[in-house]
Scaffold this active site. Sequence first.
Site, PDB file in Angstrom:
ATOM      1  CG  HIS A 129      -1.913   0.900   1.458  1.00  0.00           C
ATOM      2  ND1 HIS A 129      -1.710   2.194   1.861  1.00  0.00           N
ATOM      3  CD2 HIS A 129      -3.252   0.761   1.286  1.00  0.00           C
ATOM      4  CE1 HIS A 129      -2.883   2.800   1.944  1.00  0.00           C
ATOM      5  NE2 HIS A 129      -3.835   1.959   1.595  1.00  0.00           N
ATOM      6  CG  ASP A 206       0.186  -2.560   6.338  1.00  0.00           C
ATOM      7  OD1 ASP A 206      -0.813  -2.750   7.059  1.00  0.00           O
ATOM      8  OD2 ASP A 206       0.176  -1.829   5.326  1.00  0.00           O
ATOM      9  CD  GLN A 209      -7.323  -5.051   3.325  1.00  0.00           C
ATOM     10  OE1 GLN A 209      -8.496  -5.356   3.506  1.00  0.00           O
ATOM     11  NE2 GLN A 209      -6.941  -3.798   3.201  1.00  0.00           N
ATOM     12  CE  LYS A 232      -8.142  -0.333   5.570  1.00  0.00           C
ATOM     13  NZ  LYS A 232      -6.926  -0.382   4.767  1.00  0.00           N
ATOM     14  CB  CYS A 370      -3.582   3.142  -1.594  1.00  0.00           C
ATOM     15  SG  CYS A 370      -4.754   4.408  -1.207  1.00  0.00           S
TER      16      CYS A 370
HETATM   17  C1  LIG Z   1      -5.949   0.442   4.681  1.00  0.00           C
HETATM   18  C2  LIG Z   1      -4.566   0.042   4.612  1.00  0.00           C
HETATM   19  C3  LIG Z   1      -3.536   0.892   5.048  1.00  0.00           C
HETATM   20  C4  LIG Z   1      -3.815   2.282   5.550  1.00  0.00           C
HETATM   21  O1  LIG Z   1      -4.598   2.284   6.695  1.00  0.00           O
HETATM   22  P1  LIG Z   1      -5.084   3.661   7.327  1.00  0.00           P
HETATM   23  O2  LIG Z   1      -6.132   3.238   8.288  1.00  0.00           O
HETATM   24  O3  LIG Z   1      -5.650   4.471   6.178  1.00  0.00           O
HETATM   25  O4  LIG Z   1      -3.921   4.319   7.952  1.00  0.00           O
HETATM   26  C5  LIG Z   1      -2.250   0.434   4.991  1.00  0.00           C
HETATM   27  N1  LIG Z   1      -1.963  -0.790   4.527  1.00  0.00           N
HETATM   28  C6  LIG Z   1      -2.912  -1.644   4.097  1.00  0.00           C
HETATM   29  C7  LIG Z   1      -2.529  -3.004   3.621  1.00  0.00           C
HETATM   30  C8  LIG Z   1      -4.250  -1.256   4.120  1.00  0.00           C
HETATM   31  O5  LIG Z   1      -5.181  -2.090   3.693  1.00  0.00           O
END
Ligand SMILES: *Cc1c(COP(=O)(O)O)cnc(C)c1O
Length: 412
Positions: A129, A206, A209, A232, A370
Amino acid sequence: MKSTNQHITFKVDKIRKDFPILSRKVNGKPLVYFDNAATSQTPQVVIDAIVNYYSNYNANIHRGVHTLSQEATDAYEQARQKIQKHFNAQHSHEIIFTSGTTHAINLVANGFSSLLKKDDEIIVSALEHHSNIVPWQMLCEQTGAILKVIPMNQEGELIISAYDKLLSENTKLVFVNHISNALGTINPIEEIIKKAHDVNAAVLVDGAQACPHLKPDVQALDVDFYVASAHKMCGPTGIGMLYGKSTWLNKLPPYQGGGEMIEEVTFEKTTYADLPYKFEAGTPNICGGIAFGVAIDYLNSIGFDAIASYENELLNYATQNLLEIEGLKIYGTSPNKTSVISFNIEGIHPYDIGTIVDKLGIAVRTGHHCAQPIMDFYEIPGTVRASFSFYNTKEEIDALVYAVKKAKTMLL
Ligand SMILES: *Cc1c(COP(=O)(O)O)cnc(C)c1O
Protein backbone atom coordinates in the site's frame (compact mmCIF):
# COMPACT_ATOMS: atom_id res chain seq x y z
CA MET A 1 -21.91 -36.00 24.05
CA LYS A 2 -20.42 -36.59 20.66
CA SER A 3 -21.37 -34.31 17.87
CA THR A 4 -21.10 -35.75 14.40
CA ASN A 5 -21.92 -32.46 12.77
CA GLN A 6 -18.55 -30.82 12.09
CA HIS A 7 -20.00 -28.03 10.03
CA ILE A 8 -21.73 -25.43 12.15
CA THR A 9 -23.77 -23.17 9.91
CA PHE A 10 -22.74 -19.56 10.05
CA LYS A 11 -25.69 -17.49 11.25
CA VAL A 12 -25.24 -14.61 8.86
CA ASP A 13 -28.87 -13.39 9.10
CA LYS A 14 -28.49 -12.95 12.83
CA ILE A 15 -25.10 -11.27 12.43
CA ARG A 16 -26.46 -8.81 9.88
CA LYS A 17 -28.92 -7.54 12.49
CA ASP A 18 -25.93 -6.30 14.50
CA PHE A 19 -25.14 -3.75 11.76
CA PRO A 20 -27.78 -1.03 11.44
CA ILE A 21 -26.35 0.33 8.17
CA LEU A 22 -26.95 -2.97 6.37
CA SER A 23 -30.69 -2.36 6.33
CA ARG A 24 -30.51 0.95 4.48
CA LYS A 25 -31.21 1.49 0.82
CA VAL A 26 -28.97 3.08 -1.78
CA ASN A 27 -30.52 4.43 -4.98
CA GLY A 28 -33.74 2.66 -4.04
CA LYS A 29 -32.04 -0.76 -3.74
CA PRO A 30 -30.91 -2.63 -0.63
CA LEU A 31 -27.31 -1.68 0.14
CA VAL A 32 -24.76 -4.32 -0.86
CA TYR A 33 -21.53 -3.28 0.83
CA PHE A 34 -18.48 -4.80 -0.86
CA ASP A 35 -15.89 -2.16 0.03
CA ASN A 36 -14.77 -3.84 3.24
CA ALA A 37 -11.08 -3.66 2.37
CA ALA A 38 -11.36 0.15 2.50
CA THR A 39 -13.33 0.25 5.74
CA SER A 40 -15.63 -2.15 7.56
CA GLN A 41 -19.11 -1.42 8.88
CA THR A 42 -19.81 -0.82 12.54
CA PRO A 43 -21.89 -3.11 14.77
CA GLN A 44 -24.37 -1.66 17.27
CA VAL A 45 -22.22 -2.66 20.28
CA VAL A 46 -19.42 -0.40 19.01
CA ILE A 47 -21.84 2.45 18.27
CA ASP A 48 -23.27 2.00 21.79
CA ALA A 49 -19.78 2.16 23.34
CA ILE A 50 -19.16 5.49 21.62
CA VAL A 51 -22.52 6.93 22.71
CA ASN A 52 -21.99 5.62 26.24
CA TYR A 53 -18.57 7.23 26.50
CA TYR A 54 -19.79 10.69 25.47
CA SER A 55 -23.03 10.34 27.44
CA ASN A 56 -21.54 9.13 30.71
CA TYR A 57 -17.80 9.46 31.27
CA ASN A 58 -16.16 11.78 28.76
CA ALA A 59 -13.04 13.16 30.46
CA ASN A 60 -9.34 13.55 29.83
CA ILE A 61 -7.26 10.60 30.97
CA HIS A 62 -4.18 10.04 33.14
CA ARG A 63 -4.33 13.54 34.64
CA GLY A 64 -7.35 14.00 36.81
CA VAL A 65 -8.10 12.64 40.26
CA HIS A 66 -11.80 13.08 39.66
CA THR A 67 -14.12 10.12 39.09
CA LEU A 68 -14.86 10.67 35.41
CA SER A 69 -11.18 10.93 34.57
CA GLN A 70 -10.47 7.73 36.46
CA GLU A 71 -13.31 5.90 34.72
CA ALA A 72 -12.10 7.06 31.30
CA THR A 73 -8.49 6.13 32.13
CA ASP A 74 -9.53 2.67 33.33
CA ALA A 75 -11.60 1.99 30.20
CA TYR A 76 -8.82 3.21 27.91
CA GLU A 77 -6.16 1.11 29.63
CA GLN A 78 -8.47 -1.91 29.68
CA ALA A 79 -8.82 -1.52 25.92
CA ARG A 80 -5.04 -1.56 25.61
CA GLN A 81 -4.98 -4.83 27.59
CA LYS A 82 -7.66 -6.34 25.36
CA ILE A 83 -5.55 -5.49 22.32
CA GLN A 84 -2.46 -6.92 24.00
CA LYS A 85 -4.29 -10.16 24.70
CA HIS A 86 -5.77 -10.33 21.22
CA PHE A 87 -2.38 -10.02 19.54
CA ASN A 88 -0.66 -12.02 22.28
CA ALA A 89 1.90 -9.31 23.03
CA GLN A 90 4.04 -10.02 26.06
CA HIS A 91 3.38 -6.64 27.73
CA SER A 92 0.57 -4.09 27.47
CA HIS A 93 3.14 -1.29 27.18
CA GLU A 94 4.16 -2.81 23.85
CA ILE A 95 0.82 -1.64 22.44
CA ILE A 96 0.93 1.99 21.33
CA PHE A 97 -2.33 3.67 20.32
CA THR A 98 -1.97 5.55 17.04
CA SER A 99 -4.48 7.20 14.72
CA GLY A 100 -4.17 4.21 12.40
CA THR A 101 -1.83 2.11 10.30
CA THR A 102 -0.37 5.08 8.43
CA HIS A 103 0.48 6.91 11.65
CA ALA A 104 2.01 3.77 13.14
CA ILE A 105 4.25 3.20 10.10
CA ASN A 106 5.37 6.83 10.11
CA LEU A 107 6.16 6.58 13.82
CA VAL A 108 8.52 3.65 13.18
CA ALA A 109 10.02 5.18 10.01
CA ASN A 110 10.72 8.40 11.87
CA GLY A 111 12.36 6.48 14.71
CA PHE A 112 14.65 4.65 12.31
CA SER A 113 15.90 7.90 10.80
CA SER A 114 18.23 8.18 13.76
CA LEU A 115 19.36 4.53 13.54
CA LEU A 116 20.17 4.21 9.83
CA LYS A 117 23.23 5.37 8.01
CA LYS A 118 24.15 5.83 4.38
CA ASP A 119 24.07 2.63 2.28
CA ASP A 120 22.06 0.68 4.85
CA GLU A 121 19.32 -1.20 3.04
CA ILE A 122 15.58 -1.36 3.51
CA ILE A 123 13.48 -3.99 1.75
CA VAL A 124 9.81 -3.48 0.90
CA SER A 125 7.53 -5.68 -1.19
CA ALA A 126 5.98 -5.00 -4.59
CA LEU A 127 2.58 -5.61 -3.02
CA GLU A 128 2.61 -2.64 -0.67
CA HIS A 129 0.00 0.00 0.00
CA HIS A 130 1.29 3.54 -0.60
CA SER A 131 1.33 4.10 3.15
CA ASN A 132 3.99 1.39 3.32
CA ILE A 133 6.10 2.80 0.49
CA VAL A 134 6.18 6.56 0.86
CA PRO A 135 7.42 6.78 4.49
CA TRP A 136 10.35 4.52 3.59
CA GLN A 137 11.21 6.59 0.53
CA MET A 138 11.23 9.66 2.78
CA LEU A 139 13.41 7.80 5.26
CA CYS A 140 15.87 6.85 2.51
CA GLU A 141 16.06 10.47 1.33
CA GLN A 142 16.87 11.58 4.86
CA THR A 143 19.43 8.93 5.69
CA GLY A 144 20.98 7.86 2.37
CA ALA A 145 19.71 4.33 2.92
CA ILE A 146 18.74 2.30 -0.14
CA LEU A 147 15.27 0.93 -0.88
CA LYS A 148 15.01 -2.53 -2.47
CA VAL A 149 11.82 -4.21 -3.65
CA ILE A 150 10.77 -7.87 -3.45
CA PRO A 151 9.20 -8.54 -6.89
CA MET A 152 5.87 -10.27 -7.50
CA ASN A 153 4.64 -12.82 -10.05
CA GLN A 154 1.54 -12.91 -12.28
CA GLU A 155 -0.50 -14.65 -9.56
CA GLY A 156 0.15 -11.67 -7.29
CA GLU A 157 2.55 -13.52 -4.99
CA LEU A 158 5.93 -12.37 -3.75
CA ILE A 159 8.92 -14.15 -5.28
CA ILE A 160 10.74 -15.44 -2.22
CA SER A 161 13.82 -16.63 -4.11
CA ALA A 162 14.35 -12.99 -5.18
CA TYR A 163 13.93 -11.88 -1.57
CA ASP A 164 16.70 -14.29 -0.57
CA LYS A 165 19.01 -12.54 -2.99
CA LEU A 166 18.18 -9.06 -1.68
CA LEU A 167 18.98 -9.93 1.92
CA SER A 168 22.48 -9.19 3.16
CA GLU A 169 24.28 -7.90 6.21
CA ASN A 170 23.43 -4.38 4.93
CA THR A 171 19.71 -5.07 5.34
CA LYS A 172 18.46 -3.25 8.41
CA LEU A 173 14.70 -3.34 7.92
CA VAL A 174 12.10 -5.32 6.03
CA PHE A 175 8.55 -4.05 5.51
CA VAL A 176 5.82 -6.21 4.15
CA ASN A 177 2.07 -6.37 4.42
CA HIS A 178 0.49 -9.47 5.91
CA ILE A 179 -2.28 -9.41 3.29
CA SER A 180 -2.36 -7.25 0.16
CA ASN A 181 -5.30 -4.84 0.11
CA ALA A 182 -5.36 -4.69 -3.69
CA LEU A 183 -5.24 -8.42 -4.45
CA GLY A 184 -5.95 -10.24 -1.18
CA THR A 185 -2.75 -12.32 -1.31
CA ILE A 186 -1.66 -13.67 2.08
CA ASN A 187 2.11 -13.23 2.24
CA PRO A 188 4.33 -15.88 3.87
CA ILE A 189 5.34 -13.54 6.69
CA GLU A 190 6.69 -16.29 8.98
CA GLU A 191 9.30 -17.12 6.37
CA ILE A 192 9.99 -13.47 5.57
CA ILE A 193 10.53 -12.65 9.26
CA LYS A 194 12.78 -15.64 9.86
CA LYS A 195 15.00 -14.85 6.92
CA ALA A 196 15.27 -11.18 7.90
CA HIS A 197 16.27 -12.16 11.42
CA ASP A 198 18.99 -14.40 10.01
CA VAL A 199 20.75 -11.22 8.83
CA ASN A 200 19.75 -9.28 11.98
CA ALA A 201 17.25 -7.04 10.19
CA ALA A 202 14.07 -5.86 11.92
CA VAL A 203 10.65 -6.54 10.38
CA LEU A 204 7.52 -4.42 10.33
CA VAL A 205 4.35 -6.15 9.19
CA ASP A 206 1.43 -4.06 7.99
CA GLY A 207 -1.56 -5.99 9.29
CA ALA A 208 -4.26 -3.50 8.24
CA GLN A 209 -5.77 -5.95 5.78
CA ALA A 210 -5.11 -9.12 7.75
CA CYS A 211 -6.64 -8.25 11.11
CA PRO A 212 -10.26 -8.28 9.90
CA HIS A 213 -9.75 -11.90 8.77
CA LEU A 214 -7.35 -13.56 11.17
CA LYS A 215 -5.83 -13.29 14.63
CA PRO A 216 -2.08 -12.74 14.51
CA ASP A 217 0.13 -13.93 17.36
CA VAL A 218 3.00 -11.46 17.50
CA GLN A 219 5.10 -13.61 19.81
CA ALA A 220 4.73 -16.75 17.71
CA LEU A 221 5.56 -14.72 14.60
CA ASP A 222 8.50 -13.17 16.44
CA VAL A 223 7.71 -9.98 14.52
CA ASP A 224 9.41 -6.74 15.62
CA PHE A 225 6.56 -4.36 14.72
CA TYR A 226 2.97 -5.09 13.72
CA VAL A 227 0.46 -2.36 12.85
CA ALA A 228 -3.31 -2.21 12.26
CA SER A 229 -6.30 0.16 11.98
CA ALA A 230 -9.52 -0.25 13.98
CA HIS A 231 -11.76 0.95 11.16
CA LYS A 232 -11.08 -2.18 9.10
CA MET A 233 -11.97 -4.36 12.11
CA CYS A 234 -15.48 -3.08 12.85
CA GLY A 235 -14.12 -0.23 14.98
CA PRO A 236 -14.19 3.54 14.41
CA THR A 237 -11.88 5.60 12.20
CA GLY A 238 -9.01 7.60 13.66
CA ILE A 239 -7.63 4.87 15.92
CA GLY A 240 -5.18 2.04 15.38
CA MET A 241 -2.21 0.46 16.97
CA LEU A 242 1.48 -0.20 16.80
CA TYR A 243 2.82 -3.33 18.44
CA GLY A 244 6.55 -3.22 18.97
CA LYS A 245 8.90 -5.44 20.94
CA SER A 246 9.82 -3.39 23.99
CA THR A 247 13.53 -3.68 23.15
CA TRP A 248 12.81 -1.90 19.86
CA LEU A 249 10.38 0.65 21.27
CA ASN A 250 12.91 1.60 23.93
CA LYS A 251 15.53 2.13 21.24
CA LEU A 252 13.40 4.39 19.05
CA PRO A 253 13.22 8.11 19.88
CA PRO A 254 9.79 9.69 20.50
CA TYR A 255 7.84 10.72 17.42
CA GLN A 256 6.05 13.83 18.65
CA GLY A 257 6.68 16.07 21.63
CA GLY A 258 3.93 17.29 23.93
CA GLY A 259 1.88 16.48 26.98
CA GLU A 260 1.49 12.84 28.19
CA MET A 261 4.84 11.76 26.72
CA ILE A 262 7.13 13.41 29.27
CA GLU A 263 8.38 12.52 32.71
CA GLU A 264 9.89 15.87 33.65
CA VAL A 265 10.15 19.13 31.74
CA THR A 266 12.50 22.05 32.34
CA PHE A 267 13.83 24.43 29.74
CA GLU A 268 17.23 22.75 30.01
CA LYS A 269 16.10 19.19 29.43
CA THR A 270 13.04 17.02 29.17
CA THR A 271 13.02 13.38 30.13
CA TYR A 272 10.55 11.10 28.42
CA ALA A 273 7.88 8.99 29.96
CA ASP A 274 8.12 5.20 29.93
CA LEU A 275 6.40 3.06 27.33
CA PRO A 276 3.76 3.31 26.03
CA TYR A 277 3.34 7.01 26.89
CA LYS A 278 6.61 8.04 25.28
CA PHE A 279 4.85 7.61 21.92
CA GLU A 280 1.45 8.98 22.91
CA ALA A 281 1.90 12.76 23.00
CA GLY A 282 -1.19 14.88 23.58
CA THR A 283 -4.76 13.89 24.33
CA PRO A 284 -5.39 10.67 22.44
CA ASN A 285 -8.55 9.39 20.77
CA ILE A 286 -9.87 8.08 24.10
CA CYS A 287 -13.32 7.10 22.89
CA GLY A 288 -11.81 5.50 19.79
CA GLY A 289 -9.43 3.38 21.86
CA ILE A 290 -12.27 2.14 24.05
CA ALA A 291 -14.43 1.39 20.99
CA PHE A 292 -11.50 -0.45 19.35
CA GLY A 293 -11.46 -2.79 22.36
CA VAL A 294 -15.20 -3.39 22.00
CA ALA A 295 -14.77 -4.14 18.27
CA ILE A 296 -12.12 -6.74 19.08
CA ASP A 297 -14.46 -8.36 21.62
CA TYR A 298 -17.19 -8.40 18.99
CA LEU A 299 -14.99 -10.10 16.37
CA ASN A 300 -13.84 -12.67 18.91
CA SER A 301 -17.44 -13.38 19.90
CA ILE A 302 -18.05 -14.48 16.31
CA GLY A 303 -14.68 -16.25 16.20
CA PHE A 304 -11.89 -15.97 13.65
CA ASP A 305 -12.13 -19.61 12.57
CA ALA A 306 -15.78 -19.17 11.73
CA ILE A 307 -15.06 -15.85 10.00
CA ALA A 308 -12.27 -17.35 7.89
CA SER A 309 -14.21 -20.39 6.74
CA TYR A 310 -17.35 -18.41 5.89
CA GLU A 311 -15.43 -15.70 4.03
CA ASN A 312 -13.59 -18.38 2.09
CA GLU A 313 -16.94 -19.81 1.02
CA LEU A 314 -17.98 -16.34 -0.19
CA LEU A 315 -14.68 -15.92 -2.04
CA ASN A 316 -15.02 -19.25 -3.87
CA TYR A 317 -18.66 -18.61 -4.75
CA ALA A 318 -17.92 -15.12 -6.10
CA THR A 319 -14.82 -16.26 -8.01
CA GLN A 320 -16.73 -19.06 -9.77
CA ASN A 321 -19.70 -16.91 -10.68
CA LEU A 322 -17.75 -13.85 -11.82
CA LEU A 323 -15.46 -15.96 -14.00
CA GLU A 324 -18.53 -17.13 -15.94
CA ILE A 325 -18.76 -13.60 -17.36
CA GLU A 326 -16.92 -13.60 -20.66
CA GLY A 327 -13.98 -11.18 -20.84
CA LEU A 328 -13.71 -10.87 -17.06
CA LYS A 329 -10.22 -11.23 -15.66
CA ILE A 330 -9.29 -11.57 -11.98
CA TYR A 331 -6.00 -10.12 -10.74
CA GLY A 332 -4.54 -11.92 -7.74
CA THR A 333 -5.01 -15.64 -8.19
CA SER A 334 -2.88 -17.06 -5.41
CA PRO A 335 -4.45 -20.04 -3.63
CA ASN A 336 -3.44 -18.21 -0.45
CA LYS A 337 -5.80 -15.28 -0.48
CA THR A 338 -8.59 -13.68 1.51
CA SER A 339 -11.98 -12.47 0.35
CA VAL A 340 -10.89 -9.77 -2.09
CA ILE A 341 -11.57 -9.95 -5.82
CA SER A 342 -9.88 -7.41 -8.09
CA PHE A 343 -11.11 -7.65 -11.67
CA ASN A 344 -11.59 -5.96 -15.02
CA ILE A 345 -13.67 -6.62 -18.09
CA GLU A 346 -11.84 -6.35 -21.33
CA GLY A 347 -12.54 -3.05 -23.08
CA ILE A 348 -14.28 -1.35 -20.13
CA HIS A 349 -12.81 1.16 -17.70
CA PRO A 350 -13.19 0.01 -14.07
CA TYR A 351 -14.68 3.38 -13.09
CA ASP A 352 -17.60 2.88 -15.47
CA ILE A 353 -18.43 -0.50 -13.93
CA GLY A 354 -18.24 1.01 -10.44
CA THR A 355 -20.66 3.79 -11.39
CA ILE A 356 -23.25 1.47 -12.87
CA VAL A 357 -23.20 -1.06 -10.05
CA ASP A 358 -23.59 1.80 -7.54
CA LYS A 359 -26.87 2.72 -9.28
CA LEU A 360 -27.97 -0.78 -8.29
CA GLY A 361 -27.03 -0.21 -4.65
CA ILE A 362 -23.70 -2.05 -4.74
CA ALA A 363 -20.59 -0.45 -3.23
CA VAL A 364 -17.33 -1.62 -4.79
CA ARG A 365 -14.06 0.22 -5.10
CA THR A 366 -12.49 1.23 -8.40
CA GLY A 367 -9.02 2.61 -9.05
CA HIS A 368 -5.49 1.76 -8.04
CA HIS A 369 -6.35 0.97 -4.38
CA CYS A 370 -3.36 2.97 -3.10
CA ALA A 371 -1.14 0.37 -4.73
CA GLN A 372 -0.08 1.91 -8.02
CA PRO A 373 3.04 -0.27 -8.44
CA ILE A 374 0.78 -3.36 -8.62
CA MET A 375 -1.34 -1.74 -11.35
CA ASP A 376 1.83 -0.82 -13.25
CA PHE A 377 2.96 -4.44 -12.99
CA TYR A 378 -0.25 -5.62 -14.69
CA GLU A 379 -0.17 -2.61 -17.04
CA ILE A 380 -3.70 -1.54 -16.15
CA PRO A 381 -5.06 1.80 -14.86
CA GLY A 382 -6.88 0.12 -12.01
CA THR A 383 -9.39 -2.58 -11.17
CA VAL A 384 -12.85 -3.05 -9.76
CA ARG A 385 -12.41 -4.46 -6.29
CA ALA A 386 -15.12 -6.33 -4.42
CA SER A 387 -14.07 -7.23 -0.89
CA PHE A 388 -16.28 -9.41 1.29
CA SER A 389 -16.82 -9.51 5.01
CA PHE A 390 -18.43 -12.09 7.28
CA TYR A 391 -21.69 -10.10 7.20
CA ASN A 392 -22.05 -10.43 3.41
CA THR A 393 -24.14 -13.14 1.74
CA LYS A 394 -24.24 -15.26 -1.40
CA GLU A 395 -27.44 -13.44 -2.42
CA GLU A 396 -25.46 -10.20 -2.40
CA ILE A 397 -22.83 -11.81 -4.61
CA ASP A 398 -25.63 -12.86 -7.01
CA ALA A 399 -26.67 -9.19 -7.10
CA LEU A 400 -23.09 -8.18 -7.95
CA VAL A 401 -22.81 -10.73 -10.75
CA TYR A 402 -26.14 -9.55 -12.17
CA ALA A 403 -25.03 -5.90 -11.94
CA VAL A 404 -21.67 -6.55 -13.62
CA LYS A 405 -23.41 -8.42 -16.46
CA LYS A 406 -25.79 -5.51 -16.85
CA ALA A 407 -22.90 -3.01 -16.86
CA LYS A 408 -21.20 -5.08 -19.54
CA THR A 409 -24.23 -5.05 -21.86
CA MET A 410 -24.64 -1.30 -21.35
CA LEU A 411 -20.98 -0.45 -21.93
CA LEU A 412 -19.90 -2.78 -24.72
C1 LIG B 1 -5.95 0.44 4.68
C2 LIG B 1 -4.57 0.04 4.61
C3 LIG B 1 -3.54 0.89 5.05
C4 LIG B 1 -3.82 2.28 5.55
O1 LIG B 1 -4.60 2.28 6.69
P1 LIG B 1 -5.08 3.66 7.33
O2 LIG B 1 -6.13 3.24 8.29
O3 LIG B 1 -5.65 4.47 6.18
O4 LIG B 1 -3.92 4.32 7.95
C5 LIG B 1 -2.25 0.43 4.99
N1 LIG B 1 -1.96 -0.79 4.53
C6 LIG B 1 -2.91 -1.64 4.10
C7 LIG B 1 -2.53 -3.00 3.62
C8 LIG B 1 -4.25 -1.26 4.12
O5 LIG B 1 -5.18 -2.09 3.69
